[in-house]
Design a protein around this motif. Structure first.
Motif, PDB file in Angstrom:
ATOM      1  N   LEU A 120       0.684  -1.073  -0.112  1.00  0.00           N
ATOM      2  CA  LEU A 120      -0.279  -0.422  -0.055  1.00  0.00           C
ATOM      3  C   LEU A 120       1.094   0.982  -0.102  1.00  0.00           C
ATOM      4  O   LEU A 120       0.642   2.087  -0.728  1.00  0.00           O
ATOM      5  N   THR A 121       1.912   1.173   0.591  1.00  0.00           N
ATOM      6  CA  THR A 121       2.962   2.353   1.014  1.00  0.00           C
ATOM      7  C   THR A 121       4.321   2.104   0.897  1.00  0.00           C
ATOM      8  O   THR A 121       4.323   0.778   0.497  1.00  0.00           O
ATOM      9  N   THR A 122       4.938   2.795   0.222  1.00  0.00           N
ATOM     10  CA  THR A 122       6.448   2.572  -0.033  1.00  0.00           C
ATOM     11  C   THR A 122       7.367   3.072   1.521  1.00  0.00           C
ATOM     12  O   THR A 122       6.344   3.548   2.855  1.00  0.00           O
ATOM     13  N   LEU A 123       8.268   3.091   1.879  1.00  0.00           N
ATOM     14  CA  LEU A 123       9.363   2.581   3.521  1.00  0.00           C
ATOM     15  C   LEU A 123       8.735   4.587   4.086  1.00  0.00           C
ATOM     16  O   LEU A 123       9.191   5.112   4.657  1.00  0.00           O
ATOM     17  N   ALA A 124       8.923   5.512   2.613  1.00  0.00           N
ATOM     18  CA  ALA A 124       8.801   6.537   3.171  1.00  0.00           C
ATOM     19  C   ALA A 124       7.471   7.828   3.662  1.00  0.00           C
ATOM     20  O   ALA A 124       7.011   7.970   4.701  1.00  0.00           O
ATOM     21  N   GLY A 125       6.371   6.082   3.576  1.00  0.00           N
ATOM     22  CA  GLY A 125       5.084   6.915   4.202  1.00  0.00           C
ATOM     23  C   GLY A 125       3.808   7.050   2.414  1.00  0.00           C
ATOM     24  O   GLY A 125       3.018   7.210   3.490  1.00  0.00           O
ATOM     25  N   ASP A 126       4.870   6.909   1.620  1.00  0.00           N
ATOM     26  CA  ASP A 126       3.743   7.360   0.896  1.00  0.00           C
ATOM     27  C   ASP A 126       2.891   6.057   0.133  1.00  0.00           C
ATOM     28  O   ASP A 126       3.622   5.319  -0.109  1.00  0.00           O
ATOM     29  N   ALA A 127       1.800   7.181  -0.505  1.00  0.00           N
ATOM     30  CA  ALA A 127       1.044   5.993  -1.243  1.00  0.00           C
ATOM     31  C   ALA A 127       1.610   4.977  -2.184  1.00  0.00           C
ATOM     32  O   ALA A 127       2.898   5.981  -3.332  1.00  0.00           O
ATOM     33  N   PHE A 128       1.828   3.951  -2.657  1.00  0.00           N
ATOM     34  CA  PHE A 128       2.344   2.829  -3.855  1.00  0.00           C
ATOM     35  C   PHE A 128       1.427   3.345  -4.971  1.00  0.00           C
ATOM     36  O   PHE A 128       0.620   3.856  -5.227  1.00  0.00           O
ATOM     37  N   PRO A 129       2.757   4.188  -5.609  1.00  0.00           N
ATOM     38  CA  PRO A 129       2.362   5.093  -7.279  1.00  0.00           C
ATOM     39  C   PRO A 129       1.357   3.763  -8.215  1.00  0.00           C
ATOM     40  O   PRO A 129       2.378   3.025  -8.212  1.00  0.00           O
ATOM     41  N   GLY A 130       0.810   4.277  -8.894  1.00  0.00           N
ATOM     42  CA  GLY A 130      -0.253   3.608  -9.495  1.00  0.00           C
ATOM     43  C   GLY A 130      -0.649   2.252  -9.556  1.00  0.00           C
ATOM     44  O   GLY A 130      -0.724   1.732 -10.228  1.00  0.00           O
ATOM     45  N   ARG A 131      -0.911   2.435  -8.370  1.00  0.00           N
ATOM     46  CA  ARG A 131      -1.161   0.736  -7.823  1.00  0.00           C
ATOM     47  C   ARG A 131      -2.444   0.167  -8.225  1.00  0.00           C
ATOM     48  O   ARG A 131      -2.714  -1.180  -8.309  1.00  0.00           O
ATOM     49  N   GLU A 132      -3.318   1.256  -7.703  1.00  0.00           N
ATOM     50  CA  GLU A 132      -4.872   0.667  -8.651  1.00  0.00           C
ATOM     51  C   GLU A 132      -4.621   0.373  -9.961  1.00  0.00           C
ATOM     52  O   GLU A 132      -5.322  -0.007 -10.810  1.00  0.00           O
ATOM     53  N   VAL A 133      -3.969   1.276 -10.874  1.00  0.00           N
ATOM     54  CA  VAL A 133      -3.893   1.229 -11.989  1.00  0.00           C
ATOM     55  C   VAL A 133      -2.926  -0.740 -12.580  1.00  0.00           C
ATOM     56  O   VAL A 133      -3.945  -0.967 -13.228  1.00  0.00           O
ATOM     57  N   ILE A 134      -2.106  -0.578 -11.684  1.00  0.00           N
ATOM     58  CA  ILE A 134      -1.547  -1.818 -11.883  1.00  0.00           C
ATOM     59  C   ILE A 134      -2.496  -2.717 -11.630  1.00  0.00           C
ATOM     60  O   ILE A 134      -2.664  -3.911 -12.622  1.00  0.00           O
ATOM     61  N   GLN A 135      -3.289  -2.612 -10.491  1.00  0.00           N
ATOM     62  CA  GLN A 135      -3.804  -4.007 -10.547  1.00  0.00           C
ATOM     63  C   GLN A 135      -5.652  -4.357 -11.370  1.00  0.00           C
ATOM     64  O   GLN A 135      -6.012  -5.383 -12.038  1.00  0.00           O
ATOM     65  N   PHE A 136      -5.991  -2.790 -11.824  1.00  0.00           N
ATOM     66  CA  PHE A 136      -6.567  -3.583 -13.558  1.00  0.00           C
ATOM     67  C   PHE A 136      -6.158  -3.832 -14.577  1.00  0.00           C
ATOM     68  O   PHE A 136      -6.718  -4.729 -14.768  1.00  0.00           O
ATOM     69  N   VAL A 137      -5.593  -3.349 -14.694  1.00  0.00           N
ATOM     70  CA  VAL A 137      -4.952  -3.777 -15.661  1.00  0.00           C
ATOM     71  C   VAL A 137      -3.737  -5.749 -15.638  1.00  0.00           C
ATOM     72  O   VAL A 137      -4.747  -6.100 -16.199  1.00  0.00           O
TER      73      VAL A 137
END
Length: 568
Positions: free
Chosen positions: A404-421
């Motif tokens: 869900l997140t990176t080590l810095a606490g940011d949201a994983f970039p493009g996670r929802e798009v990756i799941q859709f594709v």
């Protein structure tokens, strides 16, 4: 949650039964029904943690396939299996990653590599089911099944490395190549060790139910232990399955019968659930992806381009490597012909032979016809193999397992798009390739007349070996008897075509106990002789499995036959 899972299981089994009765591919129908059901208003989402899919669903499916797979056939076709199960996964990841990074707005190459690793491993469940039903040659089935056993390991290792790169987390081995080698080697070793321990344990057990329970624990134990030390849980499960499957001939017939039936039942349940679950997720994946700012049309267009890239990469790779394989096979056969004719070897081989004598020994083997070059696939067979790229459970689990997140606490970039594709590619390959695969096989008319002759000859060899072993056992029994009536009964058995038939016919006589005991001894002698022939490479492993299943059932009949039970 439990009630939802039970309802999905019941519905999935009902759909599977309907599909079997109508001669429809069950995985495809399950995915379509699940997809339609996901749009029912008010239907709650059934969402499982990715760890549940990877640790509960995947290991038993892999283990069951490995135990029923011929290890000898696997080794014989190992170059083709590694080509598709490892190298093609790497190529697909890099090519599809580059394509995804160039077409999906805002997606970096590192994030695109995560997507590519998710969609890189095909699931051979549908292809194997269709191929078995339509009678694909066993060498093709061997490659497809072998690929499905190892490609998950390659894809999940790439996935772990790619997600660690994006999130900033560190694996205990930062070098990608060394990490891959470690995961493969340690995973295989763990699986082999666990398989050896379990095999020695079950040889000391007499309760068939407990032996089956022990085998159920193996895939989960192998997967978890390997993953705990950072190795490939997939390869650990496969290695354990190969070990136990190859050595299963040493266990009791009752345990083999019970394990065989259990795993076939478990396969049917798990496969039905997985494909229904894939379809049920689509609506919710769409909602999450469109919430990121992409329209549904944009997402479908991007997914279509990725789908095309996934399909084309496999086709190009299979045909390209197929051309190289035919060229290499032709060169090897020409070299063998020259060496058998006594011509001098190439300079490099000549130096090797003069240095340690290995070349002369190899030439002698060739002169005796002891070297077999596997026949390369035809263009029709390569076309079918290139079209068997349907995605499934591993793509589903990997997509759901993106952090869900990176080590810095940011949201994983493009996670929802990756799941859709990933979900769209899975559904797309099931529909496009899965629906057309039976038609393609029928149109190409793929068959191997030589294989039918080979299998017939192998069955003849097995029959001769079994008959010889049975007659030897009866003769040894006869020669060891002092009772004239027992010797006469054994002599009569030698004249009958079937020991089991003789046991049944004579079970009403005064010698019925002796006949039954001798019948059991004969079946055990047959089993021992056939296994020895397999180990000496005189008998094909797959033919042995077929005959062993018959012998197990015959042993079960004789073991439960009560002398005089039906006498009047």
């Amino acid at each position: 949650m439990v009630s939802q899972i039970l309802l999905v299981m019941i519905a999935a089994i009902a759909v599977t039964i309907f599909a079997e009765r109508r001669n429809i591919q069950a995985p495809l129908l399950l995915a379509l029904v699940g997809l339609a059901a996901s749009f029912i208003p008010g239907l709650p989402r059934l969402e499982l943690e990715p760890e549940i899919i990877l640790t509960v669903v995947l290991p038993p499916l892999l283990f069951s396939a490995a135990t029923e797979f011929s290890f000898i056939s696997f080794i014989r076709r190992l170059p083709s299996i590694i080509n598709l199960g490892v190298i093609l996964v790497l190529v697909t990841t890099f090519v599809v990653g580059a394509v995804s990074a160039s077409i999906i707005p805002g997606m970096t190459l590192a994030v695109a590599t995560v997507l590519a690793a998710v969609v890189s491993p095909p699931d051979a469940v549908t292809a194997v089911a269709v191929g078995r039903k339509l009678g694909l040659p066993s060498r093709m089935m061997t490659v497809l099944k072998g690929e499905s056993l190892i490609n998950d390991a390659a894809a999940l290792t790439l996935f772990a490395f790619a997600t660690a790169t994006v999130t900033g987390r560190h694996l205990f081995i930062d070098n990608g190549f060394l990490y891959f080698i470690y995961a493969v080697v340690v995973g295989i070793v763990i699986g082999m060790v666990i398989g050896a321990i379990i095999h020695r344990t079950r040889l000391r057990m007499t309760n068939a139910s407990l032996v089956t329970v022990l085998s159920v624990l193996v895939p989960f134990a192998a997967y978890l232990v390997a993953e705990e030390v950072g190795a490939s849980g997939v390869l650990a499960v496969v290695a354990a399955g190969f070990s136990l499957g190859h050595n299963s001939t040493e266990t009791g017939y009752a345990a083999r019968i019970q394990e065989r039936q259990f795993w076939r039942t478990a396969d049917a349940l798990l496969e039905a659930f997985v494909f229904a679950y894939i379809g049920l997720q689509m609506k919710f994946v769409i909602e999450e992806a469109t919430a990121t700012g992409f329209s549904l049309i944009e997402l479908l267009g991007l997914s279509l381009l990725v789908l095309v890239a996934v399909i084309l990469v496999r086709i190009a790779w299979v045909f390209g490597t197929g051309f190289v394989s035919r060229w290499q096979t032709r060169r090897v056969r020409e070299s063998i012909a020259r060496m058998q004719a006594g011509e001098e070897p190439p300079p490099r081989l000549g130096r090797l032979g003069r240095r340690d004598g290995r070349f002369e020994r190899r030439r002698e083997v060739l002169r005796q016809g002891g070297y077999d070059v596997p026949e390369p696939f035809t263009w029709q067979e390569n076309l079918v193999i290139s079209w068997t790229g349907m995605r499934g459970v591993v793509t589903l689990a990997a997509a759901a397992g993106i952090p869900l997140t990176t080590l810095a606490g940011d949201a994983f970039p493009g996670r929802e798009v990756i799941q859709f594709v990933a979900f769209a590619v899975t559904i797309g390959t099931l529909l496009v390739q899965g629906l057309t695969l039976p038609w393609l096989i029928s149109v190409l008319g793929i068959s191997d007349p030589a294989e039918d002759k080979y299998r017939a000859s192998q069955h003849a060899v097995a029959r001769d070996i079994a008959d010889a072993a049975g007659r030897a056992a009866i003769t040894a029994f006869r020669d060891g008897q002092t009772d004239a009536r027992a010797r006469a009964a054994a002599e009569q058995m030698l004249k009958r075509a079937s020991v089991e038939d003789a046991a049944e016919r004579q079970s009403h006589s005064e010698h019925d106990s002796m006949v039954l005991e001798l019948g059991r001894a004969v079946l055990e002698a047959r089993r021992t002789a056939l296994v020895a022939a397999r180990d000496e490479r005189k008998l094909d492993d797959e033919v042995l499995r077929e005959i062993m299943e018959e012998i197990d059932l015959q042993q079960a009949v004789l073991a439960n036959w009560e002398p005089g039970r039906f006498s009047g």
